[in-house]
Design an enzyme around this catalytic site. Structure first.
Site, mmCIF file in Angstrom:
data_model
loop_
_atom_site.group_PDB
_atom_site.id
_atom_site.type_symbol
_atom_site.label_atom_id
_atom_site.label_comp_id
_atom_site.label_asym_id
_atom_site.label_seq_id
_atom_site.Cartn_x
_atom_site.Cartn_y
_atom_site.Cartn_z
ATOM 1 N N ALA A 1 0.850 -1.087 -0.093
ATOM 2 C CA ALA A 1 0.029 0.051 0.085
ATOM 3 C C ALA A 1 0.866 1.214 -0.015
ATOM 4 C CB ALA A 1 -0.948 -0.037 1.236
ATOM 5 N N CYS A 2 1.547 1.351 1.170
ATOM 6 C CA CYS A 2 2.580 2.476 1.220
ATOM 7 C C CYS A 2 4.057 1.778 1.579
ATOM 8 C CB CYS A 2 2.440 3.253 2.415
ATOM 9 S SG CYS A 2 0.907 4.218 2.278
ATOM 10 N N THR B 1 11.256 4.456 2.503
ATOM 11 C CA THR B 1 12.745 4.398 3.177
ATOM 12 C C THR B 1 13.081 5.588 4.073
ATOM 13 O OG1 THR B 1 13.572 2.860 1.559
ATOM 14 C CG2 THR B 1 15.351 3.980 2.875
ATOM 15 N N GLY C 1 20.112 1.352 -1.294
ATOM 16 C CA GLY C 1 19.683 0.123 -1.844
ATOM 17 C C GLY C 1 18.369 -0.484 -0.634
ATOM 18 N N GLY D 1 15.421 0.485 -0.519
ATOM 19 C CA GLY D 1 14.046 0.542 -0.988
ATOM 20 C C GLY D 1 13.913 -0.716 -2.000
ATOM 21 N N GLU E 1 0.374 -0.354 -4.785
ATOM 22 C CA GLU E 1 -0.913 0.406 -4.873
ATOM 23 C C GLU E 1 -0.565 1.708 -5.844
ATOM 24 O OE1 GLU E 1 -3.600 0.926 -1.415
ATOM 25 O OE2 GLU E 1 -3.153 2.925 -1.714
HETATM 26 N N1 ACO Z 1 16.863 9.639 -8.123
HETATM 27 C C1 ACO Z 1 17.180 8.825 -9.155
HETATM 28 N N2 ACO Z 1 16.580 7.503 -8.992
HETATM 29 C C2 ACO Z 1 16.249 7.026 -7.907
HETATM 30 C C3 ACO Z 1 16.185 7.831 -6.730
HETATM 31 C C4 ACO Z 1 16.275 9.290 -7.065
HETATM 32 N N3 ACO Z 1 16.188 10.025 -5.921
HETATM 33 N N4 ACO Z 1 15.616 7.183 -5.658
HETATM 34 C C5 ACO Z 1 15.465 5.902 -6.105
HETATM 35 N N5 ACO Z 1 15.906 5.588 -7.284
HETATM 36 C C6 ACO Z 1 15.970 4.456 -8.013
HETATM 37 C C7 ACO Z 1 17.436 4.165 -8.781
HETATM 38 O O1 ACO Z 1 17.264 3.457 -9.803
HETATM 39 C C8 ACO Z 1 17.738 3.167 -7.422
HETATM 40 O O2 ACO Z 1 18.681 2.311 -8.137
HETATM 41 P P1 ACO Z 1 20.197 2.440 -8.244
HETATM 42 O O3 ACO Z 1 20.620 3.090 -6.906
HETATM 43 O O4 ACO Z 1 20.770 0.944 -8.366
HETATM 44 O O5 ACO Z 1 20.300 3.333 -9.437
HETATM 45 C C9 ACO Z 1 16.474 2.425 -7.279
HETATM 46 O O6 ACO Z 1 15.480 3.535 -7.378
HETATM 47 C C10 ACO Z 1 16.358 1.918 -5.915
HETATM 48 O O7 ACO Z 1 16.776 2.807 -4.818
HETATM 49 P P2 ACO Z 1 17.103 2.497 -3.454
HETATM 50 O O8 ACO Z 1 18.325 3.171 -3.019
HETATM 51 O O9 ACO Z 1 16.834 0.927 -3.449
HETATM 52 O O10 ACO Z 1 15.580 3.026 -3.134
HETATM 53 P P3 ACO Z 1 15.344 3.856 -1.689
HETATM 54 O O11 ACO Z 1 15.875 2.990 -0.395
HETATM 55 O O12 ACO Z 1 15.843 5.229 -1.826
HETATM 56 O O13 ACO Z 1 13.784 3.998 -1.325
HETATM 57 C C11 ACO Z 1 11.826 4.876 -2.055
HETATM 58 C C12 ACO Z 1 13.094 4.098 -2.637
HETATM 59 C C13 ACO Z 1 11.264 3.999 -1.170
HETATM 60 C C14 ACO Z 1 10.636 5.026 -2.976
HETATM 61 C C15 ACO Z 1 12.074 6.063 -1.474
HETATM 62 O O14 ACO Z 1 12.684 7.225 -2.435
HETATM 63 C C16 ACO Z 1 11.041 6.927 -0.482
HETATM 64 O O15 ACO Z 1 10.965 6.500 0.558
HETATM 65 N N6 ACO Z 1 10.381 7.737 -0.978
HETATM 66 C C17 ACO Z 1 9.499 8.822 -0.118
HETATM 67 C C18 ACO Z 1 8.311 7.956 -0.269
HETATM 68 C C19 ACO Z 1 7.550 7.508 -1.310
HETATM 69 O O16 ACO Z 1 7.627 8.286 -2.467
HETATM 70 N N7 ACO Z 1 7.300 6.056 -1.526
HETATM 71 C C20 ACO Z 1 6.751 5.565 -2.754
HETATM 72 C C21 ACO Z 1 5.187 5.929 -2.694
HETATM 73 S S1 ACO Z 1 4.357 4.923 -3.610
HETATM 74 C C22 ACO Z 1 3.688 3.748 -2.661
HETATM 75 O O17 ACO Z 1 3.700 3.680 -1.715
HETATM 76 C C23 ACO Z 1 3.133 2.735 -3.510
#
Ligand code: ACO
Ligand code: ZN
Length: 498
Positions: free
Chosen positions: A353-354, A357, A365, A367, A388
């Site tokens: 759902a949500c 990180t 890494g 996420g 979602e």
């Molecule tokens: N800029 C560019 N690419 C990005 C970014 C960024 N800021 N953040 C993530 N990515 C991409 C990259 O491809 C990355 O892989 P790579 O580092 O090998 O290139 C990939 O996503 C995964 O990155 P992680 O480091 O594993 O992800 P992270 O721990 O940063 O978590 C998350 C991703 C959960 C979406 C985080 O950004 C977050 O919490 N954001 C705020 C809340 C949010 O928007 N959540 C999603 C809402 S949608 C839903 O809830 C269904």
């Protein structure tokens, strides 16, 4: 072009001509568009709220072509009163809530907003504000159909977490990796284009109230981190008047006053999320927590996370959800790194759902680990899952990265073993909904139509890119370490069946 800024069209204000004339600090009102200094330049900005601070009147501004995360309170001196302001059109741009003109009014609205929350909303209403049907996020990107609203500053995560005691700003940039994929022919889409698109996509919020557009908490002390929230979160009114609030990193209780917080820390006995540890390796653990059994903790978690999630409204009725919380262990306990929530029963087949990180752990890494974990659970359940919708900008980037990676690995393996693959077989092996598989294949240009048949091909450039990617020391979930059986719920209580 500075980060987060687009050379493009204006995005604030409705798309209709407005009356223009000079304003003064006293006549400037909510809904006006003025020229406001940001990063050394005058930029168009919409005034979303006005408050009387100790230091004088302040205006909450949303800037043209800047992500909503970069909205801020500005003093009078940053507004150029020499230039005309655009006045709100009486009907078309009417602020949804005129009372949000002063801090007091914002606060009283907050109360109203809180009161408006019925005790138990339907679970769908709780987990996502809008039921609007969203095109598949990837199609949306590929087809380039989405109207730009507020752009994403992909660097804006940088300033959102610092160690308490003034440590260095975290470096969340990943220039090398982004530089890897620049040419469009390498895999069907270019990273640059993608990021540009996401910049113009920006905020996914569909919450219509003015109130929820205004960040209300300035700074949070959380464990050893100072966090700088991105978005509004419905903490009680007195908390929004503080420069800093304190959240216990284990029980997630919140305190406006430092003394009470310190007292609490001496008494708090929790050292890990209040559920079963269902996964452990030498890097992270996962705990499963039932929203119904641990209501307060889960509500606290949702309130906390709302500060970094724009478009989700899950904070009150947590009963229909399970929370999968990822932690890292030190001698002090299990520190919250991220989590995802999951409906106990999702009619749409969503397995997340949500997902979040915490900012201080982003771009490392984690996420990916959360996403992989959600799919590993779906595999154990024997179901196909999908997150979602709508996905946020960062959610979309992360999912697309995950989907591309796992599909590519599977196809490379299958071709080495000369096995036949189809969209359905990929979908089953990865517990991914076929629509996500299809769109990933399309975006990577892996589907070709040849002699009347659809075929899957793996472009050489993609294989090379994946090989390079594998050299990075990425962490993965070890599925065999998951100690979990899909929980069974009684229909009436939607809680554990025992
Ligand atoms: N800029 C560019 N690419 C990005 C970014 C960024 N800021 N953040 C993530 N990515 C991409 C990259 O491809 C990355 O892989 P790579 O580092 O090998 O290139 C990939 O996503 C995964 O990155 P992680 O480091 O594993 O992800 P992270 O721990 O940063 O978590 C998350 C991703 C959960 C979406 C985080 O950004 C977050 O919490 N954001 C705020 C809340 C949010 O928007 N959540 C999603 C809402 S949608 C839903 O809830 C269904
Ligand atoms: Zn505590």
């Amino acid at each position: 072009m500075s980060p987060g800024v687009l050379n493009g069209e204006a995005t604030v204000g409705a798309d209709v001509p407005r009356q223009k004339s000079k304003a003064t600090p006293d006549t400037l009102r909510v809904g006006c568009i003025a020229m406001v200094e940001k990063e050394g330049q005058a930029r168009r900005a919409e005034i979303l709220s006005i408050k009387e601070a100790k230091s004088g009147r302040q205006f909450y501004c949303n800037f043209d072509n800047f992500n909503k995360r970069l909205d801020e309170w500005v003093p009078v001196r940053r507004i150029d009163f020499e230039q005309d302001v655009e006045w709100p059109n009486p009907e078309k741009d009417k602020p949804k809530d005129n009372k949000s003109k002063t801090a007091g009014a914002v606060a009283s609205n907050k109360k109203k907003a809180a009161n408006k929350n019925p005790k138990r909303l339907h679970k769908r209403e709780q987990s996502v504000i809008s039921e609007a049907t969203t095109p598949h996020p990837w199609t949306d990107f590929v087809d380039n159909q989405k109207t730009p609203s507020t752009p994403l500053d992909l660097d804006s995560t940088k300033a959102t977490a610092t160690p308490v005691g003034g440590g260095d700003e975290m470096d969340l940039d990943d220039d090398d990796e982004q530089g890897d994929v620049k040419k469009e022919d390498e895999g069907g889409f270019s990273r640059e284009k993608e990021i540009e698109k996401l910049r113009t996509g920006g905020s996914m919020t569909q919450n219509p109230t003015e109130l929820a557009r205004i960040r209300n908490i300035s700074r949070v002390q959380f464990g050893e981190w100072n966090l700088f929230p991105w978005y509004f979160s419905p903490y009680p009114e007195p908390f929004t008047l503080e420069d800093e609030i304190y959240i216990c990193e284990f029980c997630l209780n919140y305190y406006a006053d430092h003394k009470s917080f310190v007292r609490h820390r001496h008494r708090c006995t929790l050292h890990h999320p209040p559920g079963n540890e269902i996964y452990r390796d030498d890097y992270v653990s996962f705990f499963e927590i039932d929203g119904k059994r641990q209501r307060t903790w889960c509500r606290n978690l949702c309130l906390f996370c709302k500060m970094f999630l724009d478009h989700k409204t899950l904070y009150y009725d947590v009963d229909p959800f399970l929370f999968y919380v990822m932690t890292q262990k030190t001698e002090k306990g299990h520190h919250l790194v991220g989590f995802f929530s999951k409906e106990k029963e999702s009619a749409e087949g969503y397995n997340v759902a949500c997902i979040l990180t915490l900012p201080q752990y982003q771009r490392k890494g984690f996420g990916r680990l959360l996403i992989q974990f959600s799919y590993e659970l779906s595999k154990i359940e024997g179901k196909l899952g999908s997150p979602e919708k709508p996905l946020s900008d960062l959610g979309l980037l992360s999912y697309r990265q995950y989907w591309s990676e796992v599909i590519l690995d599977l196809l490379i393996e299958s071709s080495e073993r000369e096995e036949k693959t189809s969209i359905e077989s990929i979908s089953t092996s990865l517990a991914m909904m076929t629509v996500d598989v299809e769109h990933t294949l399309q975006a990577l240009k892996m589907q070709v139509y040849h002699k009347g048949e659809h075929k899957l091909v793996i472009p050489e450039a993609l294989i090379a890119r994946r090989e390079k990617d594998k050299l990075k020391a990425k962490r993965y979930i070890a599925p065999e370490r998951i100690q979990w059986k899909p929980p069974v719920f009684t229909a009436s209580s939607r809680t554990w069946g025992w």
